[in-house]
Design a protein around this motif. Structure first.
Motif, mmCIF file in Angstrom:
data_model
loop_
_atom_site.group_PDB
_atom_site.id
_atom_site.type_symbol
_atom_site.label_atom_id
_atom_site.label_comp_id
_atom_site.label_asym_id
_atom_site.label_seq_id
_atom_site.Cartn_x
_atom_site.Cartn_y
_atom_site.Cartn_z
ATOM 1 N N TYR A 110 0.852 -1.195 0.000
ATOM 2 C CA TYR A 110 0.000 0.000 0.000
ATOM 3 C C TYR A 110 0.884 1.240 0.000
ATOM 4 O O TYR A 110 1.908 1.289 0.699
ATOM 5 C CB TYR A 110 -0.889 0.044 1.243
ATOM 6 N N VAL A 111 0.484 2.250 -0.763
ATOM 7 C CA VAL A 111 1.217 3.515 -0.794
ATOM 8 C C VAL A 111 0.224 4.661 -0.730
ATOM 9 O O VAL A 111 -0.896 4.568 -1.253
ATOM 10 C CB VAL A 111 2.090 3.646 -2.067
ATOM 11 N N ILE A 112 0.637 5.728 -0.079
ATOM 12 C CA ILE A 112 -0.152 6.968 -0.062
ATOM 13 C C ILE A 112 0.512 7.944 -1.016
ATOM 14 O O ILE A 112 1.707 8.235 -0.887
ATOM 15 C CB ILE A 112 -0.236 7.559 1.357
ATOM 16 N N GLU A 113 -0.239 8.424 -1.981
ATOM 17 C CA GLU A 113 0.258 9.358 -2.972
ATOM 18 C C GLU A 113 -0.481 10.692 -2.849
ATOM 19 O O GLU A 113 -1.600 10.744 -2.324
ATOM 20 C CB GLU A 113 0.088 8.793 -4.388
ATOM 21 N N ASN A 114 0.143 11.750 -3.367
ATOM 22 C CA ASN A 114 -0.448 13.085 -3.238
ATOM 23 C C ASN A 114 -0.635 13.821 -4.553
ATOM 24 O O ASN A 114 -1.390 14.788 -4.600
ATOM 25 C CB ASN A 114 0.431 13.944 -2.306
ATOM 26 N N ASP A 115 0.051 13.377 -5.609
ATOM 27 C CA ASP A 115 0.012 14.115 -6.867
ATOM 28 C C ASP A 115 -0.592 13.250 -7.975
ATOM 29 O O ASP A 115 0.102 12.430 -8.580
ATOM 30 C CB ASP A 115 1.423 14.557 -7.269
ATOM 31 N N PRO A 116 -1.862 13.442 -8.285
ATOM 32 C CA PRO A 116 -2.485 12.609 -9.327
ATOM 33 C C PRO A 116 -1.902 12.847 -10.717
ATOM 34 O O PRO A 116 -2.041 11.992 -11.599
ATOM 35 C CB PRO A 116 -3.968 13.022 -9.276
ATOM 36 N N LYS A 117 -1.213 13.964 -10.917
ATOM 37 C CA LYS A 117 -0.614 14.250 -12.218
ATOM 38 C C LYS A 117 0.540 13.300 -12.539
ATOM 39 O O LYS A 117 0.958 13.209 -13.693
ATOM 40 C CB LYS A 117 -0.118 15.697 -12.271
#
Length: 343
Positions: A110-117
């Motif tokens: 599992y990873v938490i990401e912040n930039d959908p671009k």
């Protein structure tokens, strides 16, 4: 949901030769995560489904002080590469739960990401396996399609020579060259792989470990387009049997990645005498020019069977190091994919 293990695959030691699972890289399952409650802070939680294993990862296993086109892995930190994951929770309106994302993911569950671009939302109208999006319709397919279109300048009836032709890039190049009407010479490292490249259209296919590359090129050449995935002695042979004005597309040189004694090509003067065009490239540099067209057309070509592919799947993140070692030594057969989880 109760907390679950969030296993990670870490860079542990800089190798001097071939990377060794359990030494160069190690699996760590000491961390846990609760997917229902972990704070997202405006980001989105992704469950990683598949990860790509590619030859270039070896170059990232170096001392951080050594400069290169790709940043190094950091000791004690997870590896990362192209993958596909599914959004579990999101606090960002650009992505929603259930979306499948393609991009660079850490080697963990599992990873938490912040930039959908940084990611492409995959519609997958064609219903391809998610693993295809790290292979034939992912970075390897992009590599083949973009550079072939940019540099091959292919003319019907010309001769192309493709190395590592059973791999995901090489196999795609073979098929693109045949679609453009070229005679294709292709090499691979086992008889089984040779049969595969024959099945996807190569006119002349041979095992470079048991057949003299120079003799094949002398008989079947000269070559007008050379797709290089291996470098070393094979590059030297291609230079020896190149036609005037031939185009050399330098994609990789895997024969040199794990040696402390690189092979020195002896006939570089042929570049001058035969007025060769040598094109080194990194796929990311070509992506802005061709990406939209690729994703609008290539998945459908694969789904229709126009572009065939083969996968070498390993199940379980803890097996990632074995997949890396297999790719570096050529033991894999097809696109190397780590299946991290099912949906």
């Amino acid at each position: 949901m109760a907390p679950v293990k969030n296993g990670r695959y870490l860079f542990n030691e800089i190798p001097t030769g071939y990377p060794e699972p359990g030494k160069t890289t190690v699996y760590d399952d000491s961390q846990t995560i609760d997917p229902d409650t972990v704070p997202l802070n405006g980001g989105f939680l992704v469950k990683v489904l598949v990860l790509s294993i590619d030859p270039y990862l070896r170059g990232k296993m170096r001392d951080a002080s050594i400069k290169s086109y790709a940043p190094p892995f950091l000791l004690g930190e997870p590896l990362y590469n192209y993958g596909v994951g599914v959004v579990v929770r999101s606090e960002n309106p650009a992505v929603k739960p259930g979306d499948h994302l393609y991009g660079i993911f850490k080697f963990q569950h599992y990873v938490i990401e912040n930039d959908p671009k940084q990611f492409r939302v995959i519609e997958n109208k064609e219903g391809l396996p998610w693993s295809a999006y790290v292979g034939v319709v992912g970075m390897p397919g992009e590599t083949a399609a973009y550079a072939w279109k940019e540099y091959a300048k292919a003319k019907k009836g010309e001769v192309a020579f493709v190395t590592a032709a059973a791999g995901p890039v090489g196999a795609t190049v073979v098929q693109l060259a045949k679609a453009d009407g070229l005679k294709v010479i292709a090499s691979a490292g086992s008889d089984e792989k040779v049969e595969f490249i024959k099945s996807i259209g190569a006119d002349v296919a041979f095992n470079y470990k048991t057949t003299d590359t120079n003799k094949v090129l002398e008989k079947e050449g000269p070559i007008d387009v050379y797709w290089d995935n291996v470098g070393g002695e094979t590059l030297e042979a291609a230079l020896q049997h190149a036609a005037r004005y031939a185009r050399f597309i330098e994609c990789g040189m895997i024969s040199q990645y794990n040696t402390t004694q690189p092979y020195h090509v002896k006939n570089l003067m042929n570049i001058v005498g035969r007025e060769l065009q040598i094109h080194g490239f990194i796929v990311g540099s070509l992506r802005p020019k061709y990406e939209d067209e690729f994703y609008a057309t290539f998945p459908a070509r694969v789904a229709r069977g126009e572009i065939k592919y083969k996968e070498d799947r390993v199940r379980g993140l803890e097996r990632a190091g074995h997949a890396i070692a297999d790719v570096q030594s050529g033991r894999n057969f097809g696109k190397s994919v780590v299946v991290v989880a099912d949906e």
